[in-house]
Design a protein around this motif. Structure first.
Motif: not given
Length: 345
Positions: A27-45, A320-327
């Motif tokens: 789960r290194q892709a997405g999750r806690s990355q700010p660039e990903y969170n910006k995308l999620k404001e516009r698009y669903s998974l 297990h996977g990266v959690t959203p609160d990991i920097k």
């Protein structure tokens, strides 16, 4: 590509010597990355994965930011299920929800087959875009394993006890094995297509199979896993097995025709070796440790690297996977530590 291709992790998957311990994070892709969170404001998974340019961007971002040794395709284990007739929706805060759960043999007989280039063409296009143009590291493709997929299909969503799944397995074994065969066919076809499109390795996630004891695993699950991995051997790419809370099944996985056994944090590398696991190991830092102070992270990571270097071969990962609160900066620093420390020791 501006950098030469880094095949270190492929060597480790095959048990060959490497100059450093390679690393990637589930789960290194997405999750806690700010660039990903910006995308999620516009698009669903769903919308991200259905647009190859966006899916490729999210997949390669951690490679560029953390300098990990592999990319893991950004998608969900539920991705192939709609193609065979499963009505699944990923609901925020819940996970996969299925409106037409399996209740009988007739429900299984209604399920179809998957043609990846038609039914999930966006996945294949994302893989080709990444491997032909964007990545300088191997791309790991993946699929959910039959038990884990079946648990969602029977329960109708996430479960804590898998009672309905186990009840069907125990009380209607003929129906159970029919479902296992259907999901095996789907998994094999889907994984082969990912390799044909450019994936360099395949990981099979049996996330929830730890809910079974060893005897039931051998009876109800191991035959279908033997079939999947045996048929995938012809792809000639490394095959990785992983599950959560399944230390009691690790020796069973070592028996399968897999190249790499993935461990969560409940089974140390030393314990795995002592119990007789001979294949390359992947793992296994508890993700929650990444929320601790750096000195704790460093101590735990070095201990895992030291254990991994006692026997060839080891691929560093989380249990297990990266959690959203990991920097993200923590993952970047950890990757550098793994590379530097393993080169020196």
């Amino acid at each position: 590509m501006t950098k030469p291709f880094n095949d270190t992790i492929l060597k480790a998957f095959r048990g060959e010597p490497t100059d450093h311990t390679p690393v990637w994070f589930m789960r290194q892709a997405g999750r806690s990355q700010p660039e990903y969170n910006k995308l999620k404001e516009r698009y669903s998974l769903f919308e991200i994965t259905h647009q190859p340019e966006l899916g490729a961007y999210v997949t390669r971002l951690p490679v560029e930011q953390y300098d990990v040794d592999a990319a893991i395709l950004y998608k969900d284990i539920m991705t192939p299920l709609p193609a065979i007739g499963v009505d699944v929706e990923i609901k925020k805060g819940i996970g996969p929800v299925i409106d037409n759960p399996i209740r009988s043999r007739a429900d299984i007989e209604k399920l179809g087959t998957i043609d990846p280039e038609t039914d999930v063409s966006y996945v294949m296009d994302t893989i080709r875009l990444l491997t032909q143009e964007q990545l300088n590291v191997p791309l790991i493709g993946f699929s959910g394993a039959p038990f884990t997929l079946a648990s969602y299909m029977i329960e109708g969503g996430p479960s804590k006890n898998y009672n309905k799944t186990k009840a069907l397995m125990y009380s209607e074994p003929t129906t159970w094995f029919a479902l296992m065969d259907k999901l095996a066919e789907t998994t094999i076809t889907y994984a082969r297509a990912q390799v044909a499109a450019g994936a360099s390795a395949i990981q099979i996630f049996d996330s929830w199979v730890g809910a079974l004891n060893v005897e039931d695993y051998r009876t109800f699950i191991k035959p279908v896993m033997e079939r999947i991995f045996t048929e995938l051997e012809s792809t000639e790419v490394p095959l990785i097995m992983f599950g959560v809370g399944a230390r009691h099944l690790a020796l069973e996985w070592n028996d399968l025709p897999v190249d790499v056994v993935g461990l969560d944090w409940r089974l140390s590398i030393k314990e795995a070796r002592d119990m007789g696991i001979t294949k390359p190991l992947q793992g296994n830092l508890d993700p929650s440790i990444l929320l601790s102070d750096w000195n704790v992270i460093e101590e735990r990571a070095k201990a895992i690297i030291d254990e991994g270097k006692q026997h060839p071969s080891h691929i560093f990962n989380l249990g297990h996977g990266v959690t959203p609160d990991i920097k993200p900066e923590t993952l970047k620093r950890l990757t550098q530590l793994i590379h530097d420390y393993s080169k020196k020791n």
